[in-house]
Design a protein around this motif. Sequence first.
Motif, PDB file in Angstrom:
ATOM      1  N   ASP A 183       8.869 -30.049 -89.959  1.00 16.34           N
ATOM      2  CA  ASP A 183       7.942 -29.693 -88.877  1.00 16.34           C
ATOM      3  C   ASP A 183       7.692 -30.878 -87.954  1.00 16.34           C
ATOM      4  N   ALA A 212       6.655 -23.785 -95.237  1.00 11.31           N
ATOM      5  CA  ALA A 212       6.442 -24.947 -94.378  1.00 11.31           C
ATOM      6  C   ALA A 212       6.902 -26.236 -95.055  1.00 11.31           C
ATOM      7  N   SER A 260       8.848 -21.571 -86.293  1.00  9.25           N
ATOM      8  CA  SER A 260       8.726 -21.790 -87.728  1.00  9.25           C
ATOM      9  C   SER A 260       8.269 -20.484 -88.353  1.00  9.25           C
TER      10      SER A 260
END
Length: 97
Positions: free
Chosen positions: A29, A24, A42
Amino acid sequence: MGAALEALLRLEGGGSALLLVGEADVELDREARGSALDVVASVTDAQATAFADAGFGLFAERASRNGRALAYLCEGFVCRLPVDRADKLHDALAQAS
């Protein structure tokens, strides 16, 4: 699981998609969440490989690089070169049709 299946089915339909692959990345994001694409996924490298192995070709050969997450902007099953910075992703999204 239902939402994941729906997203995968949309990917197979050939619309626009943004794939974030790797660990991440908060900035990528954040930029991805602001997009108006059909699908934003994702996934980890292992998940991308598993989806590709399950027949979802859009995930084939999609991976992070040198430990950095990569964003793949795809339209109609054709993906642009991946980017690893939020400013580059912002520019790519602004140019997308």
